[in-house]
Scaffold this active site. Structure first.
Site, PDB file in Angstrom:
ATOM      1  N   TYR A  93       1.180  11.559  -0.889  1.00 45.99           N
ATOM      2  CA  TYR A  93       0.957  10.301  -1.168  1.00 45.99           C
ATOM      3  C   TYR A  93       2.853   9.508  -1.458  1.00 45.99           C
ATOM      4  CZ  TYR A  93       0.597   6.389  -4.815  1.00 45.99           C
ATOM      5  OH  TYR A  93       1.031   5.630  -5.156  1.00 45.99           O
ATOM      6  N   ARG A 131     -10.329  -2.363 -10.585  1.00 45.63           N
ATOM      7  CA  ARG A 131      -9.946  -1.698 -11.945  1.00 45.63           C
ATOM      8  C   ARG A 131      -7.592  -1.661 -11.267  1.00 45.63           C
ATOM      9  NH1 ARG A 131      -9.650   4.263 -11.101  1.00 45.63           N
ATOM     10  NH2 ARG A 131     -11.559   4.556  -9.402  1.00 45.63           N
ATOM     11  N   ASN A 191     -12.500   6.193   4.747  1.00 44.83           N
ATOM     12  CA  ASN A 191     -12.931   6.718   6.724  1.00 44.83           C
ATOM     13  C   ASN A 191     -12.778   5.819   6.941  1.00 44.83           C
ATOM     14  OD1 ASN A 191     -15.766   5.876   7.679  1.00 44.83           O
ATOM     15  ND2 ASN A 191     -17.473   7.567   6.354  1.00 44.83           N
ATOM     16  N   GLY A 201      -8.672  -1.860  -3.438  1.00 42.16           N
ATOM     17  CA  GLY A 201      -8.860  -1.653  -4.961  1.00 42.16           C
ATOM     18  C   GLY A 201      -8.780  -2.830  -5.996  1.00 42.16           C
TER      19      GLY A 201
HETATM   20  P1  NAP Z   1      -5.963   2.568  -9.753  1.00 39.91           P
HETATM   21  O1  NAP Z   1      -6.439   2.016 -11.591  1.00 39.91           O
HETATM   22  O2  NAP Z   1      -5.907   3.771  -9.393  1.00 39.91           O
HETATM   23  O3  NAP Z   1      -7.593   2.096  -9.301  1.00 39.91           O
HETATM   24  C1  NAP Z   1      -7.515   2.300  -7.390  1.00 39.91           C
HETATM   25  C2  NAP Z   1      -8.124   1.441  -7.344  1.00 39.91           C
HETATM   26  O4  NAP Z   1      -8.474   1.597  -5.416  1.00 39.91           O
HETATM   27  C3  NAP Z   1      -9.822   1.040  -7.559  1.00 39.91           C
HETATM   28  O5  NAP Z   1     -10.238  -0.490  -7.270  1.00 39.91           O
HETATM   29  C4  NAP Z   1     -11.045   1.665  -6.487  1.00 39.91           C
HETATM   30  O6  NAP Z   1     -11.974   1.338  -6.278  1.00 39.91           O
HETATM   31  C5  NAP Z   1      -9.759   1.827  -5.414  1.00 39.91           C
HETATM   32  N1  NAP Z   1     -10.064   2.722  -4.600  1.00 39.91           N
HETATM   33  C6  NAP Z   1     -10.235   4.257  -4.986  1.00 39.91           C
HETATM   34  N2  NAP Z   1     -10.441   5.285  -3.720  1.00 39.91           N
HETATM   35  C7  NAP Z   1     -10.292   4.335  -2.588  1.00 39.91           C
HETATM   36  C8  NAP Z   1     -10.880   4.431  -1.184  1.00 39.91           C
HETATM   37  N3  NAP Z   1     -11.424   5.663  -0.771  1.00 39.91           N
HETATM   38  N4  NAP Z   1     -11.296   3.480  -0.847  1.00 39.91           N
HETATM   39  C9  NAP Z   1     -11.550   2.583  -0.767  1.00 39.91           C
HETATM   40  N5  NAP Z   1     -11.233   1.762  -2.281  1.00 39.91           N
HETATM   41  C10 NAP Z   1     -10.149   3.137  -2.834  1.00 39.91           C
HETATM   42  O7  NAP Z   1      -4.516   1.848  -9.137  1.00 39.91           O
HETATM   43  P2  NAP Z   1      -3.442   1.452  -9.389  1.00 39.91           P
HETATM   44  O8  NAP Z   1      -3.060   2.399 -10.575  1.00 39.91           O
HETATM   45  O9  NAP Z   1      -3.905   0.063  -9.430  1.00 39.91           O
HETATM   46  O10 NAP Z   1      -2.328   1.611  -8.744  1.00 39.91           O
HETATM   47  C11 NAP Z   1      -3.054   0.283  -7.831  1.00 39.91           C
HETATM   48  C12 NAP Z   1      -1.908   0.615  -6.587  1.00 39.91           C
HETATM   49  O11 NAP Z   1      -0.209   0.876  -7.520  1.00 39.91           O
HETATM   50  C13 NAP Z   1      -1.776   1.724  -5.654  1.00 39.91           C
HETATM   51  O12 NAP Z   1      -1.585   2.205  -4.098  1.00 39.91           O
HETATM   52  C14 NAP Z   1      -1.378   2.349  -6.141  1.00 39.91           C
HETATM   53  O13 NAP Z   1      -0.549   3.897  -5.290  1.00 39.91           O
HETATM   54  C15 NAP Z   1      -0.415   2.102  -6.220  1.00 39.91           C
HETATM   55  N6  NAP Z   1       1.259   3.041  -7.753  1.00 39.91           N
HETATM   56  C16 NAP Z   1       0.476   2.368  -9.055  1.00 39.91           C
HETATM   57  C17 NAP Z   1       1.410   2.871  -9.896  1.00 39.91           C
HETATM   58  C18 NAP Z   1       0.737   3.096 -10.609  1.00 39.91           C
HETATM   59  O14 NAP Z   1       1.447   3.804 -11.925  1.00 39.91           O
HETATM   60  N7  NAP Z   1      -0.674   2.933 -11.802  1.00 39.91           N
HETATM   61  C19 NAP Z   1       2.247   3.906  -9.587  1.00 39.91           C
HETATM   62  C20 NAP Z   1       2.724   3.536  -8.270  1.00 39.91           C
HETATM   63  C21 NAP Z   1       2.028   3.078  -7.321  1.00 39.91           C
HETATM   64  P3  NAP Z   1     -13.212   2.189  -7.686  1.00 39.91           P
HETATM   65  O15 NAP Z   1     -12.883   1.293  -8.822  1.00 39.91           O
HETATM   66  O16 NAP Z   1     -14.771   1.751  -6.659  1.00 39.91           O
HETATM   67  O17 NAP Z   1     -12.756   4.091  -7.443  1.00 39.91           O
END
Ligand code: NAP
Length: 242
Positions: A147, A11, A62, A8
């Site tokens: 989640y 972005r 998957n 992931g």
């Molecule tokens: P994000 O901006 O939503 O980006 C999601 C990333 O995961 C993208 O690279 C996306 O790829 C990939 N992804 C989504 N669905 C997927 C799938 N089915 N299979 C493989 N890859 C997948 O994420 P983020 O906010 O930076 O979060 C990163 C991590 O931090 C996550 O584990 C999230 O739970 C955790 N987190 C985030 C927050 C927050 O506030 N942002 C808070 C707590 C925890 P594509 O670009 O190809 O879709």
């Protein structure tokens, strides 16, 4: 040159971590659900700065795709399990499909990828595995029950594996972000009233950006962190202990 695979990383937090690690001299394998323009742009940025990046894609919901991915990336020194999906659905309305998609992506895929990389790490006598959790492990949102549970399950797995892999010089830790401004919550935070409420609920008084998370990943990947394993580190402006 050590290689880090960051799921992931097209972005958000994963992208910022990939940029940071590439800048520190690691080869990074960047990843998204599908090969995309975003991934090619990121690879280009890394290479223009003199870094090394490779693109790989696969849907972690998957499990067949995940198993194939695990084989392709089995020879990495660092595994960062950052990709996740989250559905905001009242718990009475969750379908088994909603549950399995989140559990596959956020928990079972982590196990499959760890199973894939550990034999190589053991052979090398060195490894770093970092799961990405969430402040929701401590403060579950009522409409994100699966989640938050999937993240808690992943952290429990991290604890067990940190003990089982300690003698192999493989550390296993969890980084649990709080509210970080990414695509995931950009829409919700565009509502000014809601954004104010969220900021007020965080002890430091503001939400973070992806770069606020990168220092701890850099540390946990480094040799300096060799004595740190089995830990869950919150990067959340204090929200988890409030
Ligand atoms: P994000 O901006 O939503 O980006 C999601 C990333 O995961 C993208 O690279 C996306 O790829 C990939 N992804 C989504 N669905 C997927 C799938 N089915 N299979 C493989 N890859 C997948 O994420 P983020 O906010 O930076 O979060 C990163 C991590 O931090 C996550 O584990 C999230 O739970 C955790 N987190 C985030 C927050 C927050 O506030 N942002 C808070 C707590 C925890 P594509 O670009 O190809 O879709």
């Amino acid at each position: 040159m050590k290689t880090a695979f960051i799921t992931g990383s097209s972005r958000g937090i994963g992208r910022a971590v990939a940029l940071r690690l590439a800048g520190e001299g690691y080869k990074v394998i960047i990843h998204g659900v599908r090969e995309s323009e975003k991934l090619h742009e990121l690879k280009k940025i890394i290479e223009e700065k003199g870094g090394v990046a490779e693109i790989i894609a696969g849907d972690l919901c998957n499990l067949d795709e995940t198993a194939a991915l695990a084989k392709k990336v089995s020879e990495v020194d660092i595994l960062i399990l950052n990709a996740s999906i989250q559905y905001r659905i009242p718990w009475q309305e969750l379908t088994t499909k909603d549950c399995f998609e989140q559990l596959n992506c956020n928990y079972i895929s982590s196990l499959l990828l760890i199973q894939g990389v550990v034999p190589y790490m053991k052979k090398q006598g060195w490894g770093r595995i970092i799961t990405v959790g969430s402040v929701q492990e401590a403060k579950p949102h009522p409409d994100m029950l699966v989640y938050s549970s999937s993240k808690a399950a992943q952290t429990n797995m991290m604890h067990s594996l940190s003990l089982q892999l300690a003698k192999d010089n493989i550390t296993v830790n969890n980084v649990a972000p709080g509210v970080i401004y990414t695509d995931r919550n950009i829409e919700a935070l565009s509502d000014e009233e809601y954004a104010k409420k969220v900021a007020a609920s965080i002890p430091v008084g503001f939400y973070g950006n992806p770069e606020d998370c990168t220092g701890i990943f850099s540390y946990l990947c480094s040799e300096e962190s060799r004595y740190v394993t089995g830990q869950s580190i919150y990067v959340d402006g204090g929200k988890s202990i409030q």
